[in-house]
Design a protein around this motif. Sequence first.
Motif, mmCIF file in Angstrom:
data_model
loop_
_atom_site.group_PDB
_atom_site.id
_atom_site.type_symbol
_atom_site.label_atom_id
_atom_site.label_comp_id
_atom_site.label_asym_id
_atom_site.label_seq_id
_atom_site.Cartn_x
_atom_site.Cartn_y
_atom_site.Cartn_z
ATOM 1 N N GLU A 101 4.633 0.358 0.758
ATOM 2 C CA GLU A 101 5.506 2.229 0.459
ATOM 3 C C GLU A 101 4.630 2.977 -0.602
ATOM 4 O OE1 GLU A 101 10.601 3.657 -1.109
ATOM 5 O OE2 GLU A 101 9.804 1.535 -1.322
ATOM 6 N N ARG A 103 6.325 6.234 -2.940
ATOM 7 C CA ARG A 103 6.799 6.702 -3.468
ATOM 8 C C ARG A 103 6.159 8.222 -4.290
ATOM 9 N NH1 ARG A 103 9.496 1.840 -6.110
ATOM 10 N NH2 ARG A 103 10.219 1.026 -4.415
ATOM 11 N N ASN A 107 10.897 9.235 -7.745
ATOM 12 C CA ASN A 107 10.588 7.988 -7.027
ATOM 13 C C ASN A 107 11.138 8.279 -5.173
ATOM 14 O OD1 ASN A 107 9.554 5.085 -7.625
ATOM 15 N ND2 ASN A 107 12.367 4.442 -7.020
ATOM 16 N N SER A 109 11.116 8.118 -1.344
ATOM 17 C CA SER A 109 10.098 6.859 -0.245
ATOM 18 C C SER A 109 9.450 7.995 0.701
ATOM 19 C CB SER A 109 11.289 6.369 0.345
ATOM 20 O OG SER A 109 10.320 4.977 1.010
#
Length: 201
Positions: A101, A103, A107, A109
């Motif tokens: 992932e 980010r 934070n 995504s």
Amino acid sequence: MIKRNLLVMGLAVLLSACGFQLRGTGTNELALKELDVSARDAYGDTVTQLRQVLKSSGVNVHAGAPYKLFLARESNTQRAASYAGSARSVEYELTDTLNFEIRGQNNASLLADKLEVQKIYVHDSNNLAGSDQEASQVRDEMRREMIQKMVLRLQLITPAQLETLQMEAEARAKAEADALEAARRAQDETPQQSPLEIPAN
């Protein structure tokens, strides 16, 4: 024979002088020059080697980077593919999967995907030590291939793309927050129904 060797050497020098490199031997140019890299297994071989490869490719890997690559989950599976030659030899299919992932700020995504690598090796029960060593070598090769795939995936990503994804993530978060606030206000403004009074006989 000597002339042919000199010709090959001359061509090799000429090609290297003009910047030609065999695939997989050169450095990987990434548009992302800063990246924080972390993993669920913070001291695992994959994240450690990936950091080294990114640093050697000119990426400044540090905790204060505007974007973070998070290796969310790495799984290894093994299944018998077929028997090879004799009942004591079995072909095993090994599969490594890496979920990752990217980010951004707060934070958020921005991007999530997964990579997969598969290889087959032969396990010989007559040579357990050799088979175990070969399996370990195959796993190491698979890890290197996985890291190469991760770097190739990162090569496709630009800071401009991540900025766009960041703005979209912030817009979604704001819309969700506004919807929750509107629902809360609607609930507060709705008059509470009084309990029914039962008349006394």
